[in-house]
Design an enzyme around this catalytic site. Structure first.
Site, mmCIF file in Angstrom:
data_model
loop_
_atom_site.group_PDB
_atom_site.id
_atom_site.type_symbol
_atom_site.label_atom_id
_atom_site.label_comp_id
_atom_site.label_asym_id
_atom_site.label_seq_id
_atom_site.Cartn_x
_atom_site.Cartn_y
_atom_site.Cartn_z
ATOM 1 N N ARG A 76 -12.604 -20.740 8.311
ATOM 2 C CA ARG A 76 -11.320 -20.375 8.925
ATOM 3 C C ARG A 76 -11.613 -19.714 10.272
ATOM 4 N NH1 ARG A 76 -7.372 -16.132 5.851
ATOM 5 N NH2 ARG A 76 -9.156 -14.780 6.209
ATOM 6 N N PRO A 77 -11.044 -20.230 11.368
ATOM 7 C CA PRO A 77 -11.312 -19.617 12.675
ATOM 8 C C PRO A 77 -10.951 -18.128 12.676
ATOM 9 C CG PRO A 77 -10.102 -21.675 12.941
ATOM 10 C CD PRO A 77 -10.123 -21.385 11.461
ATOM 11 N N SER A 131 -7.590 -0.237 10.151
ATOM 12 C CA SER A 131 -8.191 -1.365 9.448
ATOM 13 C C SER A 131 -9.605 -1.609 9.942
ATOM 14 C CB SER A 131 -7.332 -2.609 9.703
ATOM 15 O OG SER A 131 -8.033 -3.780 9.350
ATOM 16 N N TYR A 189 -3.225 -8.644 15.996
ATOM 17 C CA TYR A 189 -3.001 -7.659 14.918
ATOM 18 C C TYR A 189 -4.092 -6.592 14.978
ATOM 19 C CZ TYR A 189 -3.937 -5.582 10.396
ATOM 20 O OH TYR A 189 -4.241 -4.685 9.405
ATOM 21 N N LYS A 220 -4.171 -2.343 16.080
ATOM 22 C CA LYS A 220 -4.770 -1.241 15.319
ATOM 23 C C LYS A 220 -5.685 -0.413 16.222
ATOM 24 C CE LYS A 220 -2.947 -1.940 11.279
ATOM 25 N NZ LYS A 220 -1.964 -0.987 10.740
ATOM 26 N N ILE A 224 0.839 -1.208 0.000
ATOM 27 C CA ILE A 224 0.000 0.000 0.000
ATOM 28 C C ILE A 224 0.871 1.255 0.000
ATOM 29 C CG2 ILE A 224 -1.811 1.255 1.246
ATOM 30 C CD1 ILE A 224 -2.765 -1.545 2.223
ATOM 31 N N SER A 267 11.476 -5.641 6.085
ATOM 32 C CA SER A 267 11.215 -6.964 6.707
ATOM 33 C C SER A 267 10.120 -7.720 5.957
ATOM 34 C CB SER A 267 10.781 -6.760 8.167
ATOM 35 O OG SER A 267 9.529 -6.065 8.193
ATOM 36 N N ASN A 274 -4.051 -13.772 2.376
ATOM 37 C CA ASN A 274 -5.223 -13.076 1.847
ATOM 38 C C ASN A 274 -5.751 -13.735 0.565
ATOM 39 O OD1 ASN A 274 -3.622 -10.121 2.971
ATOM 40 N ND2 ASN A 274 -5.416 -11.019 3.901
#
Ligand code: WQD
Length: 344
Positions: A298-299, A127, A152, A156, A14, A36, A202
């Site tokens: 997907r959990p 996000s 994660y 945010k 992005i 990284s 993703n």
């Protein structure tokens, strides 16, 4: 004198698209990245797209306060756009300490340097994950943030609060948080795009890697949700449209048009699309057949989330313009470009 924008994490997916649009809008950009989670492909692509060869690039880590300070002593910075963070939801569940340390410390260092070196405008890459498993759809900026489903997402939420409290304590610092929904696609030049390391988490990069043959089969995580076709609904925002929202937001700050010292905007299309719809659209616009199968959920996935974009449309004068068809074409063109490059 052109205004100078520091883009942290500016060599990434992005960040590189935002750098292109900032330069197109007449800003000077300083790119700082610890590399990284990316290589120099996108930074080099930005130079080709803009024709600007002298874009300052600083390899550094925002967790190193001395390196952050040096950016502010070496450059006159009028605004900062902060992307530098780890962003893999699943990885954050397995490595929470790494995520909290990196994502919080890097932002705290940046704000401390901003406080020390003078007034600045801070645009934070947030996000839609901050909304958690909300049922209040479409979400507006005043929709309550629910406990995040991952470290994660929690970083945010915490960083939004850190920015808010910093702005309130320091009248000369202004802040905007942009809450992205699902960024996808690539620049129409196919010179910059998403470069996930290892197996993509993703959806869209997994689709394009399956289409190009890097992956055998796309697994669709759950087709038994109470949605029209049983698969999850998301608000997929084209990365170039997303980049233009950043230009609108940073210009709003620099031109002093903010109505509050801390503002939040949803950046999405406002149109929910299901996983299956996205897959079949990808096949159609790129005239190919994708190998996929439906498997268990997907959990951690939320069933549906999409944006109410009224505030960004009205206050930023910004609206998503690219169609999902154009975006999925750009994603495929980028995958083909990268694969050719890798096979050289
Ligand atoms: C989208 C949909 C999956 C992969 C996360 C973060 C968000 C942002 C984007 C960082 C879901 C389904 C996916 C696959 C699938 N991250 N899917 N097969 O989880 O909505 O959002 O990534 O900036 O903050 O929360 O994005 O692309 O992983 O999933 O069926 O191989 O595609 O179940 O329904 P998500 P995603």
């Amino acid at each position: 004198m052109k205004k100078q924008i520091l883009v942290s994490g500016g060599a990434g997916y992005i960040g590189s698209h935002v750098t292109v649009e900032l330069i197109n809008a007449g800003y000077d950009v300083i790119v700082a990245d610890n590399m990284s989670n990316c290589d120099m492909t996108c930074y080099e692509g930005v130079k080709k797209i803009t024709g600007k060869q002298d874009i300052p690039f600083v390899e550094m880590d925002f967790c190193d306060y001395g390196a952050v300070e040096k950016l502010f002593t070496d450059y006159k910075i009028d605004a900062v756009i902060h992307f530098a963070a780890f962003k893999a939801v699943g990885e954050s569940v397995v490595k929470p300490i790494m995520y909290y340390k990196n994502n919080l410390l890097s932002f705290l260092n940046l704000l401390e340097a901003i406080q020390k070196y003078g007034a600045c405008n801070v645009l934070f890459s947030s996000s839609a994950t901050v909304y958690g498993e909300t049922k209040d759809l479409p979400v507006t900026e005043s929709t309550q943030r629910l406990p995040s489903t991952s470290p994660y997402g929690n970083t945010k939420q915490i960083c939004e609060d850190i920015l808010r409290d910093t702005v309130y304590a320091h009248p000369d610092i202004k802040g905007i948080a942009l809450r992205y929904f699902n960024p996808i696609g690539a620049h129409p030049s196919a010179l910059i795009g998403e470069l996930p390391r290892g197996v993509p988490n993703n959806l869209v990069p997994y689709i394009t890697q399956t289409a190009i043959g890097k992956r055998k089969c796309l697994n669709i995580f759950g087709n038994d949700y109470p949605t029209p076709d049983g698969t999850c609904l998301r608000d997929y925002i084209d990365v170039v449209d997303l980049a233009k929202a950043h230009v609108a937001a940073v210009t709003r700050m620099i031109e002093g048009r903010m109505k509050e010292d801390y503002e939040i905007f949803n950046v999405g299309t406002g149109c929910p699309i299901s996983v299956l719809e996205l897959v079949t659209t990808f096949e159609k616009v790129n005239n190919l057949s994708l190998n996929y199968q439906c498997v268990e959920r997907r959990p951690g996935d939320v069933m549906a989330i999409w944006a109410d974009t009224t505030l960004a449309n009205q206050e930023l004068g910004w609206k998503a313009e690219r169609t999902i068809e154009e975006t999925l074409k750009s994603a495929w063109q980028w995958e083909q470009y990268i694969s050719q490059k890798e096979n050289k």
